[in-house]
Enzyme design. Structure first.
Site, short mmCIF file in Angstrom:
data_model
loop_
_atom_site.label_atom_id
_atom_site.label_comp_id
_atom_site.label_asym_id
_atom_site.label_seq_id
_atom_site.Cartn_x
_atom_site.Cartn_y
_atom_site.Cartn_z
N GLY A 70 0.81 -1.22 0.00
CA GLY A 70 0.00 0.00 0.00
C GLY A 70 0.84 1.27 0.00
CB SER B 158 -14.88 -2.23 4.43
OG SER B 158 -14.10 -1.56 5.39
CD GLU C 127 -26.25 -16.38 0.92
OE1 GLU C 127 -27.08 -16.10 0.03
OE2 GLU C 127 -25.87 -17.54 1.16
P1 GDP Z 1 -11.57 -4.79 0.71
O1 GDP Z 1 -10.26 -4.51 1.34
O2 GDP Z 1 -12.53 -3.66 0.83
O3 GDP Z 1 -11.41 -5.29 -0.66
O4 GDP Z 1 -12.23 -5.94 1.58
P2 GDP Z 1 -12.18 -7.55 1.41
O5 GDP Z 1 -13.22 -8.01 0.47
O6 GDP Z 1 -10.80 -7.99 1.17
O7 GDP Z 1 -12.63 -7.96 2.86
C1 GDP Z 1 -11.95 -7.52 4.02
C2 GDP Z 1 -12.30 -8.40 5.16
O8 GDP Z 1 -13.71 -8.36 5.38
C3 GDP Z 1 -11.94 -9.86 4.90
O9 GDP Z 1 -11.42 -10.42 6.07
C4 GDP Z 1 -13.27 -10.47 4.50
O10 GDP Z 1 -13.31 -11.85 4.84
C5 GDP Z 1 -14.29 -9.65 5.30
N1 GDP Z 1 -15.58 -9.56 4.59
C6 GDP Z 1 -15.78 -9.25 3.28
N2 GDP Z 1 -17.08 -9.28 2.94
C7 GDP Z 1 -17.77 -9.62 4.07
C8 GDP Z 1 -19.16 -9.80 4.38
O11 GDP Z 1 -20.04 -9.67 3.53
N3 GDP Z 1 -19.46 -10.12 5.67
C9 GDP Z 1 -18.48 -10.26 6.63
N4 GDP Z 1 -18.85 -10.57 7.87
N5 GDP Z 1 -17.16 -10.10 6.37
C10 GDP Z 1 -16.81 -9.78 5.12
#
Ligand code: GDP
Ligand code: PGA
Ligand code: MN
Ligand code: MN
EC number: 4.1.1.32
Length: 607
Positions: free
Chosen positions: A211, A263, A516
């Site tokens: 990053g 997130s 989902e």
């Molecule tokens: P990004 O950094 O915004 O791309 O987020 P990621 O998709 O890599 O997800 C970051 C973290 O959030 C990971 O540990 C995922 O497993 C978790 N996460 C992603 N989507 C969900 C979801 O719909 N529900 C929950 N509880 N956790 C999620």
């Protein structure tokens, strides 16, 4: 002294502006060797890294690396946007005068690559031929081979991308520095991550973590890009981008959206489960972290992913949550894992949430490289993988990558969503049809910070459009620019705010999330089409329970659904006061945004 001219000749780097830039920085950093790289050099560079012990084998065509233990996430407080115009100073961009920052960085970088190779990475943050190509080219100079390998996965790399572009390229200089003596996180911190936005120059010193060090991706793809977009009429956002095709009607909907780092963008874009909903839909992946948006000559809003790969969070990535991600990091993909746990005997990798924790500790090392079997009792529960550990893989490895992902024309955008980790108040989804209200919603995105931002995990903060760490110009101008660009589109996208992270009193997530999450997105597209009407609330339109496809959801999810489809008026009224303070920081915010704020506040009072 290296013979720069000879090296550049041999590499076929003919762009004279780039040549001058390389020669200049070779002189400043004092590098002993210079090497111009392209994607075709990957196998050789991987082998060199393996031989040097910088990479470890993690299965056939898979690799493992560790970054220094104090260097595992973006360092927001050390990240600065510098320009020559004080009116560029915003609330979140850590603005400083260019005249102050440049000499400081030159000083830090002087002689700092002595004895090392300076790699020259010509890259393009766009598919070749994109209408935004002139803003997408750059040349990263780095003294770190692992950065080269990651950049080859995350960007399009080679001299052919920059030779014909004259001086339309971003100068992106990365010097790792002596990581053990930089005082990370102390008052004597020596790291500086500076984007001199009005000179299209990026100077990053003091990190090798993705990053902070993959300058094409974050510093250019987001910070510099958004500044260029402001001056040249397009938008650059920390957005995922996906396409949903309804096989029955043949219609395709493209949705992009911003959630703060770690997130859920990567998961949402990669892994929706159309098969679970009766085979009517087909979901394609375009991008998971950055989208550039513009209005085409035909008046339509277009979007594209400038990246060539995925830099995904490892934690909780498994066959159930994200089978697509798992498929894109299988043997032979060339994926690189960073800061996960590693077994030095079997060469396996592991992270929290990948599978059951291995019970046989033999050979297992945690992300710092310490033997798990030797852990002292006080440390027994510490995570094996860093919470911000990552995998890097190219888009072509993603099984559901869209067939037209490299089409320079981009794709039409039908929906824009915002979301984040919000443990209460925010419902599963609320749709917004008014443009100013949609922009207002993005500006007031409030969520918990994650491990992707060093030292801030769990802190509640506003994160406008999920761009807070990448903001390059004042927020009021940013809002006005959004209104202008989206306002110019003939067909307006629908907006929505989503939340997969509402929690129960016991701390559990009330929505199953992951695959989902397609359900609320389908509802949003049906709403846009007039197939459902939803329930109007002061903060937007929410789904009537029966409008959502609930087929196959488990009993717990069905029981929790009412809670996450509820608008808690008291909590929202309290929130409106915080929002007012938040927006008040932004001098000169467009009146349309204040009007949207007042409309929502009044409707809440009346409800
Ligand atoms: P990004 O950094 O915004 O791309 O987020 P990621 O998709 O890599 O997800 C970051 C973290 O959030 C990971 O540990 C995922 O497993 C978790 N996460 C992603 N989507 C969900 C979801 O719909 N529900 C929950 N509880 N956790 C999620
Ligand atoms: P993320 O990308 O948003 O997928 O976490 C990296 C980052 O923003 O630091
Ligand atoms: Mn990101
Ligand atoms: Mn991601």
């Amino acid at each position: 002294m290296v013979d720069v001219e000879r090296v550049l000749d041999e590499a076929g780097l003919t762009n004279t502006h780039v040549r001058e830039y390389v020669a200049h920085w070779a002189g400043v950093t004092g590098a002993e060797r210079i090497e111009v790289v392209s994607a075709a050099d990957d196998a050789r560079l991987v082998q060199e890294s393996l031989d040097a012990g910088e990479l470890l084998p993690a299965g056939e065509g898979l690799y493992y690396s560790r970054s220094y233990f104090k260097d595992t996430a973006r360092a927001e407080e050390r990240t600065i946007v510098a320009t020559n115009d004080e009116s560029d100073k915003g609330t979140y961009n850590n603005w400083r005068p260019a005249a102050e920052m440049k000499p400081l960085l030159v000083d830090l970088m002087t002689g700092a690559s002595a004895g090392k190779t300076m790699y020259v990475i010509p890259y393009l943050m766009a598919p070749k031929g994109s209408p935004l190509e002139n803003f997408a080219a750059g040349v990263e100079l780095t003294d770190n081979r692992n950065v080269v390998l990651q950049m080859i996965r995350m960007a399009r790399v080679g001299v052919e991308y920059i030779n014909d572009l004259g001086d339309s390229f971003v100068k992106a200089v990365h010097v790792t520095g002596d990581l053990e003596n930089l005082g990370q996180g102390t008052p004597d911190d020596k790291r500086y991550f500076v984007t001199v936005a009005d000179e299209r120059t990026i100077l990053h010193f003091g990190s090798s973590y993705g990053g902070n060090a993959l300058l094409g991706k974050i510093a250019h793809g987001l910070r510099q890009g958004s500044y260029d977009g402001w001056k040249n009429g397009f938008l650059v956002e920390q957005f995922m981008l996906l396409g949903i095709t309804d096989k029955e009607t043949g219609k395709k909907y493209n949705i992009c959206g911003g959630f703060p780092s770690a997130s859920g963008k990567t998961n949402l874009a990669m892994t929706l489960a159309p098969d679970a909903l009766g085979d009517r839909y087909y979901v394609e992946f375009y991008g998971d972290d950055i989208a550039w948006l513009w209005v085409g000559d035909d008046g339509k809003l277009y979007g594209m992913n400038p990246e060539n790969g995925v830099f995904g969070v490892a934690k909780d990535t498994n066959e159930k949550t994200n089978p697509t991600a798992i498929d894109s990091i299988v043997p032979g993909t060339g994926a690189i894992f960073t800061n996960v746990a590693y077994n030095e005997k079997t060469q396996e990798v592991w992270w929290e949430g990948k599978s059951e924790k291995p019970t046989d500790l033999d050979g297992w090392l945690d992300w710092k490289g310490d033997k798990i079997a030797d852990r002292v009792p006080e440390n027994a529960d510490a995570p094996w993988a860093h919470p911000n550990s990552r995998f890097t893989t190219t888009l072509a490895n993603v099984p559901n990558v869209a067939k037209d992902f490299e089409d320079p024309a981009g794709v039409e955008i039908h929906g824009i969503i915002f979301g984040g980790r919000t443990r209460d108040r925010e419902p599963l989804i609320r749709a917004i049809t008014d443009i100013a209200e949609g922009v207002y919603d993005g500006l007031t995105l409030g969520a918990e910070a994650t491990a992707a931002a060093d030292g801030l995990e769990g802190v509640l903060r506003y994160d406008p459009m999920s761009m807070r760490p990448f903001m390059s110009y004042p927020e009021a101008d940013y809002a006005a620019h959004w209104l202008k660009v989206i306002g110019a589109a003939k067909e307006k996208p629908i907006f929505a705010h989503v939340n997969w992270f509402q929690r129960g009193d016991d701390g559990r997530f009330l929505w199953p999330g992951y695959r989902e999450n397609l359900r609320p997105l389908l509802w949003l597209m049906q709403l846009k089409n007039g197939e459902v009407s939803g329930v109007q609330t002061p903060v937007g339109i929410i789904p009537a329970r029966e409008e959502l496809n609930l087929e196959g959801l488990d009993d717990q999810a069905l029981a929790d659904l009412d809670t996450i489809l509820e608008i808690d008026r008291d909590r929202w009224q309290q929130e409106m006061k915080f929002r007012e303070e938040h927006l008040d920081q932004f001098d000169g915010l467009p009146e349309e945004i204040w009007a949207a704020h007042r409309r929502v506040a009044d409707d809440l009072d009346k409800s």
